[in-house]
Design a protein around this motif. Structure first.
Motif, PDB file in Angstrom:
ATOM      1  N   THR A  36       0.807  -1.225   0.000  1.00  8.54           N
ATOM      2  CA  THR A  36       0.000   0.000   0.000  1.00  8.54           C
ATOM      3  C   THR A  36       0.838   1.272   0.000  1.00  8.54           C
ATOM      4  N   ALA A  37       1.819   1.352   0.877  1.00  8.98           N
ATOM      5  CA  ALA A  37       2.643   2.557   1.019  1.00  8.98           C
ATOM      6  C   ALA A  37       3.812   2.243   1.936  1.00  8.98           C
ATOM      7  N   ILE A  38       4.851   3.042   1.839  1.00 14.27           N
ATOM      8  CA  ILE A  38       6.019   2.856   2.705  1.00 14.27           C
ATOM      9  C   ILE A  38       6.381   4.195   3.341  1.00 14.27           C
ATOM     10  N   GLY A  39       6.505   4.196   4.660  1.00 15.64           N
ATOM     11  CA  GLY A  39       6.887   5.398   5.406  1.00 15.64           C
ATOM     12  C   GLY A  39       7.883   5.046   6.487  1.00 15.64           C
ATOM     13  N   GLU A  40       8.158   6.001   7.339  1.00 22.69           N
ATOM     14  CA  GLU A  40       9.212   5.825   8.350  1.00 22.69           C
ATOM     15  C   GLU A  40       8.667   5.300   9.682  1.00 22.69           C
ATOM     16  N   PHE A  77      13.852  -0.590  12.762  1.00 24.68           N
ATOM     17  CA  PHE A  77      14.380  -0.742  11.404  1.00 24.68           C
ATOM     18  C   PHE A  77      15.677   0.037  11.186  1.00 24.68           C
ATOM     19  N   LYS A  78      15.821   1.142  11.910  1.00 27.30           N
ATOM     20  CA  LYS A  78      17.016   2.000  11.841  1.00 27.30           C
ATOM     21  C   LYS A  78      17.052   2.900  10.601  1.00 27.30           C
ATOM     22  N   THR A  79      16.788   2.350   9.405  1.00 25.41           N
ATOM     23  CA  THR A  79      16.861   3.170   8.195  1.00 25.41           C
ATOM     24  C   THR A  79      15.627   2.944   7.318  1.00 25.41           C
ATOM     25  N   LEU A  80      15.328   3.946   6.491  1.00 25.83           N
ATOM     26  CA  LEU A  80      14.209   3.834   5.557  1.00 25.83           C
ATOM     27  C   LEU A  80      14.481   2.745   4.522  1.00 25.83           C
ATOM     28  N   ASP A  81      15.712   2.592   4.120  1.00 25.01           N
ATOM     29  CA  ASP A  81      16.064   1.554   3.142  1.00 25.01           C
ATOM     30  C   ASP A  81      15.734   0.157   3.673  1.00 25.01           C
ATOM     31  N   THR A  82      15.951  -0.055   4.973  1.00 22.42           N
ATOM     32  CA  THR A  82      15.616  -1.347   5.575  1.00 22.42           C
ATOM     33  C   THR A  82      14.105  -1.565   5.570  1.00 22.42           C
ATOM     34  N   ILE A  83      13.350  -0.488   5.810  1.00 22.55           N
ATOM     35  CA  ILE A  83      11.892  -0.589   5.756  1.00 22.55           C
ATOM     36  C   ILE A  83      11.444  -0.959   4.343  1.00 22.55           C
ATOM     37  N   LYS A  84      12.020  -0.297   3.347  1.00 26.55           N
ATOM     38  CA  LYS A  84      11.671  -0.593   1.952  1.00 26.55           C
ATOM     39  C   LYS A  84      11.943  -2.062   1.627  1.00 26.55           C
ATOM     40  N   LYS A  85      13.117  -2.540   2.017  1.00 24.54           N
ATOM     41  CA  LYS A  85      13.493  -3.921   1.741  1.00 24.54           C
ATOM     42  C   LYS A  85      12.547  -4.896   2.441  1.00 24.54           C
ATOM     43  N   THR A  86      12.202  -4.585   3.692  1.00 24.13           N
ATOM     44  CA  THR A  86      11.320  -5.465   4.464  1.00 24.13           C
ATOM     45  C   THR A  86       9.922  -5.516   3.870  1.00 24.13           C
ATOM     46  N   LYS A  87       9.364  -4.371   3.513  1.00 24.44           N
ATOM     47  CA  LYS A  87       8.023  -4.345   2.943  1.00 24.44           C
ATOM     48  C   LYS A  87       7.982  -5.067   1.591  1.00 24.44           C
ATOM     49  N   HIS A  88       9.074  -4.993   0.854  1.00 24.95           N
ATOM     50  CA  HIS A  88       9.119  -5.674  -0.445  1.00 24.95           C
ATOM     51  C   HIS A  88       9.320  -7.185  -0.311  1.00 24.95           C
ATOM     52  N   GLU A  89       9.470  -7.672   0.904  1.00 24.66           N
ATOM     53  CA  GLU A  89       9.531  -9.129   1.103  1.00 24.66           C
ATOM     54  C   GLU A  89       8.241  -9.789   0.609  1.00 24.66           C
ATOM     55  N   ILE A  90       7.133  -9.044   0.638  1.00 23.23           N
ATOM     56  CA  ILE A  90       5.862  -9.601   0.160  1.00 23.23           C
ATOM     57  C   ILE A  90       5.896  -9.814  -1.351  1.00 23.23           C
ATOM     58  N   VAL A  91       6.739  -9.040  -2.054  1.00 21.41           N
ATOM     59  CA  VAL A  91       6.908  -9.205  -3.503  1.00 21.41           C
ATOM     60  C   VAL A  91       7.940 -10.291  -3.797  1.00 21.41           C
ATOM     61  N   ASP A 100       3.477   6.097  -4.754  1.00 20.87           N
ATOM     62  CA  ASP A 100       4.318   6.112  -3.561  1.00 20.87           C
ATOM     63  C   ASP A 100       5.790   6.032  -3.965  1.00 20.87           C
ATOM     64  N   GLU A 101       6.519   7.109  -3.704  1.00 24.23           N
ATOM     65  CA  GLU A 101       7.920   7.187  -4.124  1.00 24.23           C
ATOM     66  C   GLU A 101       8.788   6.124  -3.455  1.00 24.23           C
ATOM     67  N   ASN A 102       8.486   5.818  -2.191  1.00 22.95           N
ATOM     68  CA  ASN A 102       9.296   4.837  -1.473  1.00 22.95           C
ATOM     69  C   ASN A 102       9.106   3.424  -2.019  1.00 22.95           C
ATOM     70  N   ILE A 103       7.898   3.133  -2.508  1.00 24.71           N
ATOM     71  CA  ILE A 103       7.672   1.833  -3.142  1.00 24.71           C
ATOM     72  C   ILE A 103       8.444   1.747  -4.457  1.00 24.71           C
ATOM     73  N   MET A 104       8.356   2.784  -5.237  1.00 18.38           N
ATOM     74  CA  MET A 104       8.947   2.760  -6.573  1.00 18.38           C
ATOM     75  C   MET A 104      10.469   2.911  -6.568  1.00 18.38           C
ATOM     76  N   SER A 105      11.029   3.403  -5.475  1.00 20.41           N
ATOM     77  CA  SER A 105      12.484   3.594  -5.425  1.00 20.41           C
ATOM     78  C   SER A 105      13.235   2.323  -5.058  1.00 20.41           C
ATOM     79  N   HIS A 106      12.481   1.261  -4.731  1.00 13.47           N
ATOM     80  CA  HIS A 106      13.124  -0.027  -4.432  1.00 13.47           C
ATOM     81  C   HIS A 106      12.625  -1.064  -5.438  1.00 13.47           C
ATOM     82  N   GLN A 107      13.517  -1.693  -6.121  1.00 12.94           N
ATOM     83  CA  GLN A 107      13.149  -2.680  -7.126  1.00 12.94           C
ATOM     84  C   GLN A 107      13.363  -4.096  -6.594  1.00 12.94           C
TER      85      GLN A 107
END
Length: 408
Positions: free
Chosen positions: A267-271, A277-291, A307-314
């Motif tokens: 749905t969305a990624i925030g802080e 998590f310590k960093t936003l990058d770790t949050i992005k990676k964790t949320k993308h575990e569902i993908v 959502d920029e945070n979703i799209m900035s992590h491939q």
């Protein structure tokens, strides 16, 4: 002598009141931290004012009296009054957490172990009262009355091996149930925010055509999803919707490995939960575990392209992506002509093939338009048409504590 014994018994009862109340708070926080001691310890380190309440400084009063006073009875009475007053303040203090303590069998076992530990401490106090000075006894009681958060952590450690065995059995049962339901379609939903609303909206849309089971409000951990499967999944269910929460890397992957979802909504990624998590990058990676855990051949990731945070992590998984949005034009589903009125929200949904339909909902807020788009995307994957989903969307009930139109 008899009066002193009575006063000492009253003191132990009074001592148990704030200890019990604070132990409940401690167990609540341990539950919110998924019963993980490492998370719980980090929370304790960041919330010293709750672990050690300022009011507990008053415990020094009976300690001082025990040292300087010649009257045992006065010391017992003062200590009793201090413990009772502390209990009253604890009892009247409203919890700041949105989620209430859920009294599960695990919580009951945790309370049992905690109270056994404190029972042993009470016994030790009785022994001290006969073998050592009054000052030592009062100091001991005051000290351990301050430590419920640490005692609960100890109790959780003691219960650890038993809980691991019990959890392992529950997970095996859930996997067995899923294995006997090969036609069951599993939808996973995660995100820093919006996942609960999306879960309800997906349920509302799909229930118009299918038998759907969704995880309850607070059941977004591996054990919560496990419990939902074991207690509520029936042979007639066509679809299982699993909300997936995370506070550290690997949490979502654990749930995904349990349910083997074919569809994953992000749905969305925030802080949120940066303290773990310590960093936003770790949050992005964790949320993308569902993908990353979707089947490569027929798995479908449904993503909010705005959502920029979703799209900035491939994600590396080459599974199919379905994008939805409002601002971005290059999406599979786009909402346009969004309008708000006292009756709710109206908008047009346009598909990449040019098909479009007008939708209305009594829900308010642009965020709910995004949430509905996610539900529509899943509906399309399940063979429903936009036209078939107009009425289910119109009937969507507001999710508790979310923005809605008050039509009273």
């Amino acid at each position: 002598m008899i009066l002193t014994m009575v006063l000492f018994i009253l003191l132990l009862v009074a001592w148990g009141l704030p200890v019990t109340t604070k132990s409940k708070q401690s167990v609540h926080m341990l539950q919110l931290n998924s019963y993980r001691n490492e998370r719980y310890a980090k929370w304790m380190g960041s919330n010293r004012d709750k672990v050690f309440h300022l009011l507990e400084i008053s415990y020094l009063l009976p300690v001082i009296l025990a040292i300087i006073s010649d009257s045992i009875n006065i010391t017992f009475i003062s200590a009793t009054v201090v413990f009772v007053l502390t209990f009253v303040v604890f009892w009247k203090t409203k919890p700041t957490q949105k989620k209430k303590l859920v009294i599960t069998p695990r919580v009951q076992r945790l309370f049992s172990t905690t109270y056994i530990i404190y029972g042993l401490m009470a016994a030790a106090a009785i022994i001290l009262s006969t073998m050592a000075s009054l000052a030592v006894t009062i100091i001991f009681l005051s000290l351990v009355a301050v430590l419920p958060f640490y005692v609960v952590r100890l109790a959780n450690t003691i219960n650890g091996p038993i809980e691991a065995k019990i959890s392992e059995g529950f997970v095996k049962d859930a996997k067995r149930l899923l294995d006997t339901s090969p036609d069951l379609k599993v939808i996973g939903i995660t995100g820093s925010y919006g996942k609960t609303s999306v879960k309800h909206f997906v349920h509302a849309v799909l229930s118009d055509k299918f038998n759907v089971l969704m995880t309850p409000e607070s059941y977004n951990t591996k054990l919560g999803v496990t419990r939902t499967i074991n207690e509520q999944l029936k042979p007639y269910h066509d679809i299982l919707i699993a909300e997936m929460g995370a506070k550290q890397e690997g949490d979502i992957q654990e749930i995904c490995e349990l349910v083997n979802q074919k569809y994953g909504i992000l749905t969305a990624i925030g802080e949120q939960h940066l303290e773990t998590f310590k960093t936003l990058d770790t949050i992005k990676k964790t949320k993308h575990e569902i993908v990353e855990t979707l089947p490569e051949k027929d798995g479908v990731a449904i993503l909010n392209k705005d959502d920029e945070n979703i799209m900035s992590h491939q994600a590396k998984n080459p599974c199919r992506r379905v994008y939805y949005g409002v601002n971005e034009e290059d999406v599979d589903l786009r909402a346009t002509n969004i309008a708000f009125s006292p009756k709710g929200t109206s908008f047009t949904v346009r598909l990449v093939n040019g098909e479009e339909e007008q939708f209305r909902t009594r829900l308010l807020g642009k965020h709910n338009v995004y949430n509905i788009l996610a539900a529509l995307a899943i509906g399309l994957e399940m063979g429903m048409s936009l036209k078939q989903m107009i009425q289910p969307v119109k009937k969507i009930e507001p999710v508790k504590h979310r923005l809605e139109y008050d039509h009273r």
